[in-house]
Scaffold this active site. Structure first.
Site, mmCIF file in Angstrom:
data_model
loop_
_atom_site.group_PDB
_atom_site.id
_atom_site.type_symbol
_atom_site.label_atom_id
_atom_site.label_comp_id
_atom_site.label_asym_id
_atom_site.label_seq_id
_atom_site.Cartn_x
_atom_site.Cartn_y
_atom_site.Cartn_z
ATOM 1 N N ASP A 213 25.239 11.848 0.674
ATOM 2 C CA ASP A 213 25.858 11.229 -0.495
ATOM 3 C C ASP A 213 25.114 11.568 -1.789
ATOM 4 O OD1 ASP A 213 27.516 9.442 -1.940
ATOM 5 O OD2 ASP A 213 26.050 7.826 -1.701
ATOM 6 N N GLU A 452 19.530 8.275 8.649
ATOM 7 C CA GLU A 452 20.802 7.917 9.273
ATOM 8 C C GLU A 452 21.412 9.049 10.090
ATOM 9 O OE1 GLU A 452 23.526 6.204 6.505
ATOM 10 O OE2 GLU A 452 22.145 4.619 5.895
ATOM 11 N N TYR A 505 24.398 -2.431 4.399
ATOM 12 C CA TYR A 505 25.164 -2.717 3.180
ATOM 13 C C TYR A 505 26.173 -3.822 3.451
ATOM 14 C CZ TYR A 505 22.975 1.355 1.107
ATOM 15 O OH TYR A 505 22.051 2.235 0.590
ATOM 16 N N GLU A 541 17.069 0.459 2.936
ATOM 17 C CA GLU A 541 18.116 0.546 1.911
ATOM 18 C C GLU A 541 18.926 -0.736 1.950
ATOM 19 O OE1 GLU A 541 20.796 3.934 2.082
ATOM 20 O OE2 GLU A 541 19.150 5.317 2.485
HETATM 21 C C1 GCB Z 1 23.283 5.245 2.737
HETATM 22 C C2 GCB Z 1 22.657 6.574 2.538
HETATM 23 C C3 GCB Z 1 22.540 6.961 1.084
HETATM 24 C C4 GCB Z 1 23.810 6.581 0.348
HETATM 25 C C5 GCB Z 1 23.987 5.085 0.431
HETATM 26 C C6 GCB Z 1 25.294 4.653 -0.237
HETATM 27 O O1 GCB Z 1 23.183 4.640 3.767
HETATM 28 O O2 GCB Z 1 21.421 6.690 3.190
HETATM 29 O O3 GCB Z 1 22.310 8.336 1.007
HETATM 30 O O4 GCB Z 1 23.809 7.017 -0.975
HETATM 31 O O5 GCB Z 1 24.035 4.696 1.768
HETATM 32 O O6 GCB Z 1 25.279 4.265 -1.393
HETATM 33 O O7 GCB Z 1 26.321 4.760 0.402
#
Ligand code: GCB
Length: 653
Positions: A213, A452, A505, A541
């Site tokens: 990403d 990941e 997330y 994260e």
């Molecule tokens: C993740 C990734 C990261 C992305 C982020 C997102 O899990 O490791 O590279 O930018 O989520 O914002 O989706």
């Protein structure tokens, strides 16, 4: 209880020193070192940054430049060239969308005036070094191929002295061809697909698929330079440090090339230039009485203390190289991360090398600004998501005491074919190169071998067992991890890591809009992972996109308010779990950054707490308040209470 911990820590310390030094000889197949080029009385450095001639090979088969051997003559004689700054990504420099999105070979060329003495003095090695170029590079000097390199984030170099001496009257013409194509065996992996439906796509139309990403910026990203050494020179230095009571221990090994090791001298100097230990052996242990340990930012009133190790060879011509050395130890228990035997809590960020116009190009102004922001918000650490950052950034971390989880470019390993032998072999090579480059940085406290990956796939078990074991063989002194987002029960690699790093997330990619679910889901996440593996956990994260200036109350996704509530909901769970086994929290992301175009990205990823231009969103202030509070609670200065008021750890207000 505290004494019990102290005794246990002391025992651990002694054991660690013994183990550490017993396993010092690393298993690295690379046959030379990669010391950062530094000037010294015996070494000169000439930067080749600035404007280079540039031309993209946009021929349909993307191969005309090789068919016509562009490297044989001046690039301008092959066709039209444009100015291209080095270092910089080429993508955002022009108004041409085709160049922004270009996939294939681009060519850089520059003529260099080499100092006459470098040419006339046969005893001088002249080395051409590229800090990094993304992804695959081939280098020619005056039309002769001198080296090639696969991988976008690590340096490569080659000795070119004999070549430029062949005909001292011709200028030294350096040509570098760089190809950004990613396939299933590159790191990161990608896939090229040709589109065959002629009702939709013209002949030759293809797409580069990537599984990560961030924008696949390309070009010469870090400084290019020439540097000299004598013919017999210090090729590599490895240091491993520890301490016992108040004595620092620096185990070192110097390798010399171009002559039998002969006599050398090693002198360790403190910040004031006073010699604190010395030796005349190519390897050994230096003992530093009354050591000043290397401490992280906000953990001590004098963080980032560095000694200087001066290494001299005394073989007919002398060489001298000075390596900064921070003396510290790192250890992991089932619930803690210890730096110098004291529990360390990561309160920091994930970053990208990314900014307007220059893309991933190295830029001191940006680097210094970012460090000022990190220190302003009270961050004590970051992860080099998702690839190794410039060495100069790690040097800043060493000096400022910012702790680093050093990640290799193993991001987006999603296709089962990327777990095959060719991919694994390349991944092992990349770890060799990464550890060779970064092994001496005190700020680097852990290696991350991937982000990941599809770690639930059956081949992931062998892949990660091999990769992590190899990394530990290379460097037995640092813990190893990879970053996971998959189900704790199906993760094949987790048994091999030292620290569990989890990305999640909640209320964003799952149960969008349901902020109220975060406490339950996050709590279960931690309990499940810890319950199964009994290893300390970093929330590597978490976050939410916020378009700066977009507001809504009650909060709605993409507003600053929503981002704030996500952060605060995570924080309240961290505050319970950090008393148990959670050892850190790294926000995704420090700043907004560019991605490919797609339905979920509005001119890039907006999960930054700063904008791409480094202006704070409201979330930056929330983190700032939290991080300074955490620093005061968990910093463990080890000083008498009166000293706790010292400037470094006081609330800034
Ligand atoms: C993740 C990734 C990261 C992305 C982020 C997102 O899990 O490791 O590279 O930018 O989520 O914002 O989706």
């Amino acid at each position: 209880r505290q004494r019990g911990e102290a005794v246990r820590a002391a025992g651990l310390g002694m054991l660690r020193v013994v183990c550490l030094f017993a396993v010092f000889d690393a298993v690295c197949l690379l046959d030379s070192g990669m010391l950062f080029p530094r000037e010294s009385p015996s070494r000169e450095v000439k930067e080749l940054n600035g404007l280079w001639d540039f031309r993209a090979d946009d021929s349909t088969n993307r191969n005309q430049s090789f068919e016509r051997a562009w490297y044989k003559k001046r690039l301008a004689e092959t066709g039209p060239v444009i100015d291209m700054p080095v270092p910089a990504s080429y993508n955002d420099i022009t108004q041409d969308a085709a160049l922004r999105d270009f996939i294939g070979w681009v060519w850089y060329e520059r003529e260099v005036v080499v100092p006459a003495r470098w040419i006339s003095d046969e005893g001088t090695r002249v080395v051409l070094r590229v800090g990094s170029a993304h992804y695959f590079s081939i280098v020619w000097v005056n039309g002769v191929k001198v080296t090639q390199h696969a991988g976008g984030h690590l340096p490569f170099e080659v000795e070119i002295g004999s070549l430029i001496r062949k005909d001292p009257t011709t200028p030294c013409r350096i040509t570098i061809a760089v190809n950004n194509t990613l396939n299933l065996d590159t790191l990161p992996p990608g896939k090229i697909q040709y589109m065959e439906d002629r009702t939709k796509y013209p002949e030759g139309f293809f797409v580069q698929y990537i599984y990560f990403d961030f924008f696949n910026y390309a070009g010469i990203h870090r400084p290019v330079l020439l540097y000299t050494t004598p013919k017999a020179y210090v090729d590599d230095i490895t240091v491993v440090t520890d301490f016992l009571d108040n004595a620092g221990l620096v185990k070192y090994k110097v390798s010399v090339q171009g002559a039998a090791t002969g006599t050398i001298s090693v002198t360790l100097k403190d910040k004031d230039g006073r010699s604190v230990a010395s030796s005349s052996k190519p390897s050994g242990v230096l003992k530093v009485e009354d050591v000043n340990l290397w401490w992280p930012y906000l953990m001590h009133e004098n963080p980032g203390y560095l000694y200087s190790m001066e290494v001299r060879t005394h073989i007919h011509v002398k060489d001298m190289y000075t390596l900064p050395v921070g003396i510290r130890s790192v250890a992991v228990t089932s619930t803690q991360f210890l730096i110098n035997d004291k529990p360390f809590y990561f309160h920091g960020v994930n970053k990208h090398e990314d900014s307007d116009i220059r893309g991933k190009g190295f830029d001191w102004s940006l680097i210094v600004k970012d460090f000022n922001l990190l220190k302003w918000m009270g961050a004590n650490s970051f992860r080099t998501s998702h690839y190794p950052y410039a060495e100069e950034i790690l040097q800043m971390c060493d000096r400022h005491g910012i702790v680093v989880i050093d990640e290799c470019p193993g991001v987006g390993i999603k296709d089962i074919r990327s777990f095959g032998n060719a991919s694994l072999a390349h991944h092992l090579d990349v770890m060799d190169e990464l550890v060779r480059r970064d092994k001496n940085h005190p700020s680097v406290v852990m290696w991350s071998v991937a982000n990941e990956p599809a770690s639930e796939m059956p081949p992931a078990e062998f892949y990660f067992e091999t990769l992590i074991k190899h990394t530990k063989d290379l460097d037995p002194t640092r813990p190893v991890t990879y970053i996971t987002d998959s189900n704790y029960a199906r993760d094949k690699g987790a048994p091999f890591v030292d620290v569990i790093c989890v990305n999640s997330y909640f209320s964003w990619y799952h149960d969008s809009g349901h902020l109220e679910l975060i406490p339950l889901q996050l709590n279960n996440q931690f309990e499940n992972w810890y319950g199964k593996y009994k290893k300390p956990i970093i929330q590597s994260e978490y976050g939410a996109d916020a378009v700066p200036g977009l507001h809504s109350d009650p909060p709605v996704m993409f507003t600053e308010e929503y981002q704030n509530i996500v952060l605060q909901s995570y924080h309240s769970v961290f505050d319970q779990k950090r008393k148990q086994y959670v050892i850190g929290e790294l926000i995704w992301n420090f700043a907004d950054f560019m991605t490919v175009q797609g339905l979920t990205r509005v001119v890039g990823n907006k999960k930054g707490v700063f904008t791409r231009q480094r202006q704070p969103k409201r979330a930056a202030f929330i983190l700032k308040e939290r991080y300074w509070r955490l620093a005061n609670e968990t910093g463990r200065l080890g000083l008498p209470p009166s000293n706790h008021q010292c400037h470094a750890v006081k609330y800034p207000w």
